[in-house]
Every structure is written in C-alpha cells, then in structure tokens.
Design a protein around this motif. Structure first.
Motif, mmCIF file in Angstrom:
data_model
loop_
_atom_site.group_PDB
_atom_site.id
_atom_site.type_symbol
_atom_site.label_atom_id
_atom_site.label_comp_id
_atom_site.label_asym_id
_atom_site.label_seq_id
_atom_site.Cartn_x
_atom_site.Cartn_y
_atom_site.Cartn_z
ATOM 1 N N ASP A 95 10.044 1.830 8.614
ATOM 2 C CA ASP A 95 10.221 0.323 8.389
ATOM 3 C C ASP A 95 10.975 0.000 7.082
ATOM 4 O OD1 ASP A 95 9.851 -0.085 11.262
ATOM 5 O OD2 ASP A 95 7.807 -0.727 10.639
ATOM 6 N N LEU A 96 10.141 0.512 5.917
ATOM 7 C CA LEU A 96 10.580 0.073 4.592
ATOM 8 C C LEU A 96 11.946 0.674 4.237
ATOM 9 C CD1 LEU A 96 7.223 0.906 2.699
ATOM 10 C CD2 LEU A 96 8.319 -1.395 2.939
ATOM 11 N N ALA A 97 12.108 1.638 4.832
ATOM 12 C CA ALA A 97 13.827 2.185 4.517
ATOM 13 C C ALA A 97 14.751 1.355 5.281
ATOM 14 C CB ALA A 97 13.788 3.830 5.301
ATOM 15 N N ASP A 98 14.483 0.895 6.383
ATOM 16 C CA ASP A 98 15.203 -0.182 7.034
ATOM 17 C C ASP A 98 15.312 -1.535 6.357
ATOM 18 O OD1 ASP A 98 15.621 1.530 9.019
ATOM 19 O OD2 ASP A 98 14.396 0.635 10.487
ATOM 20 N N LYS A 99 14.289 -1.703 5.665
ATOM 21 C CA LYS A 99 14.527 -3.006 4.600
ATOM 22 C C LYS A 99 15.104 -2.636 3.305
ATOM 23 C CE LYS A 99 9.897 -4.673 6.672
ATOM 24 N NZ LYS A 99 8.465 -5.031 6.040
ATOM 25 N N THR A 104 11.810 13.390 3.037
ATOM 26 C CA THR A 104 11.355 12.867 1.823
ATOM 27 C C THR A 104 11.781 11.445 1.799
ATOM 28 O OG1 THR A 104 11.718 15.012 0.746
ATOM 29 C CG2 THR A 104 11.347 13.320 -0.503
ATOM 30 N N TRP A 105 10.512 11.023 1.077
ATOM 31 C CA TRP A 105 10.742 9.181 0.771
ATOM 32 C C TRP A 105 11.036 9.183 -0.675
ATOM 33 C CZ3 TRP A 105 11.423 6.818 5.235
ATOM 34 C CH2 TRP A 105 10.929 7.339 6.420
ATOM 35 N N ILE A 106 11.828 8.173 -0.950
ATOM 36 C CA ILE A 106 12.208 8.022 -2.390
ATOM 37 C C ILE A 106 12.231 6.445 -2.727
ATOM 38 C CG2 ILE A 106 13.870 8.296 -4.284
ATOM 39 C CD1 ILE A 106 14.967 10.549 -2.251
ATOM 40 N N LEU A 107 11.501 6.178 -3.797
ATOM 41 C CA LEU A 107 11.065 4.643 -3.954
ATOM 42 C C LEU A 107 12.516 4.283 -4.796
ATOM 43 C CD1 LEU A 107 9.156 2.250 -4.241
ATOM 44 C CD2 LEU A 107 8.387 3.177 -6.240
ATOM 45 N N ASP A 108 12.929 3.103 -4.418
ATOM 46 C CA ASP A 108 14.145 2.615 -4.601
ATOM 47 C C ASP A 108 13.976 2.154 -6.157
ATOM 48 O OD1 ASP A 108 16.679 1.182 -5.023
ATOM 49 O OD2 ASP A 108 16.120 -0.324 -3.739
ATOM 50 N N SER A 109 14.696 2.572 -7.073
ATOM 51 C CA SER A 109 14.576 2.155 -8.581
ATOM 52 C C SER A 109 15.083 0.887 -9.149
ATOM 53 C CB SER A 109 15.053 3.433 -9.307
ATOM 54 O OG SER A 109 16.665 3.475 -8.868
ATOM 55 N N ASP A 110 15.624 0.108 -7.981
ATOM 56 C CA ASP A 110 15.892 -1.198 -8.486
ATOM 57 C C ASP A 110 14.987 -2.090 -8.884
ATOM 58 O OD1 ASP A 110 18.501 -0.183 -8.013
ATOM 59 O OD2 ASP A 110 18.915 -1.255 -6.192
ATOM 60 N N ASP A 158 0.887 -1.244 -0.056
ATOM 61 C CA ASP A 158 0.011 0.015 0.090
ATOM 62 C C ASP A 158 0.976 1.213 -0.086
ATOM 63 O OD1 ASP A 158 -2.515 -1.453 0.045
ATOM 64 O OD2 ASP A 158 -2.294 -1.473 2.289
ATOM 65 N N PHE A 159 1.796 1.075 0.642
ATOM 66 C CA PHE A 159 2.858 2.428 0.898
ATOM 67 C C PHE A 159 3.536 2.388 -0.462
ATOM 68 C CE2 PHE A 159 1.178 1.870 5.104
ATOM 69 C CZ PHE A 159 1.050 2.980 5.539
ATOM 70 N N LEU A 160 4.092 1.526 -0.855
ATOM 71 C CA LEU A 160 5.034 1.451 -1.933
ATOM 72 C C LEU A 160 4.151 2.087 -3.212
ATOM 73 C CD1 LEU A 160 6.899 -1.757 -1.497
ATOM 74 C CD2 LEU A 160 7.726 0.491 -1.288
ATOM 75 N N GLU A 161 2.814 1.590 -3.352
ATOM 76 C CA GLU A 161 2.260 1.811 -4.155
ATOM 77 C C GLU A 161 1.811 3.269 -4.243
ATOM 78 O OE1 GLU A 161 -0.093 2.173 -7.745
ATOM 79 O OE2 GLU A 161 1.163 0.475 -7.134
ATOM 80 N N ALA A 162 1.564 3.744 -3.081
ATOM 81 C CA ALA A 162 1.297 5.401 -3.071
ATOM 82 C C ALA A 162 2.578 5.986 -3.466
ATOM 83 C CB ALA A 162 1.019 5.653 -1.229
#
Length: 77
Positions: free
Chosen positions: A54-58, A71-77, A20-24
């Motif tokens: 938590d997503l950043a820690d992962k 600011t949160w940035i989606l990992d582009s890998d 849900d958070f990644l999709e946002a």
C-alpha cells in the motif's frame, strides 16, 4: 491485548500505522525485505507485505525485485 473494534463498522482497527513501517525501513537503512520489516514492526510477514505494498502504491516506498526477492526501498525525497 486484542485489537479494538470500530463501534460503527464492527471492523478491527489496525494496530499499526504507515509511520511504523516507514520507521522500520529507516532503521534498516532504507532498504529491507518484507521479513526484516515484519520483525521490527512485530507483525506477520503477510501484514507487512500488504502494508508495504500500500505504501508503494502511495509512492512512499519503492518495491524492487533483487535476486528473486522483493525488496522495499524508502523513497529518498
């Protein structure tokens, strides 16, 4: 609808998932502030912050302070 409780632990089960958070973040072009993500996921800012942290820690997202704002940035890998 109230959150459901786990029968064994008595703890409330989360109403959201990592996805849900990644999709946002995807919907926000991969870069967003906590409040923007919270608004899309329909949760409190505090919940969004903890989930994104938590997503950043992962290693799923990157957290970066830009202009004094987190600011949160989606990992582009």
């Amino acid at each position: 609808m109230p959150p459901e409780r786990d029968d064994k632990t008595g703890r409330y089960t989360p109403s959201w998932s990592d996805e849900d958070f990644l999709e946002a973040l995807r919907e926000l072009d991969g870069v967003a502030g906590t409040t923007d993500v919270a608004d899309l996921v329909d949760c409190s800012r505090k919940t969004a912050y903890h989930w994104l942290n938590d997503l950043a820690d992962k290693g799923e997202v990157e957290r970066r302070e830009i202009g004094g704002s987190l600011t949160w940035i989606l990992d582009s890998d």
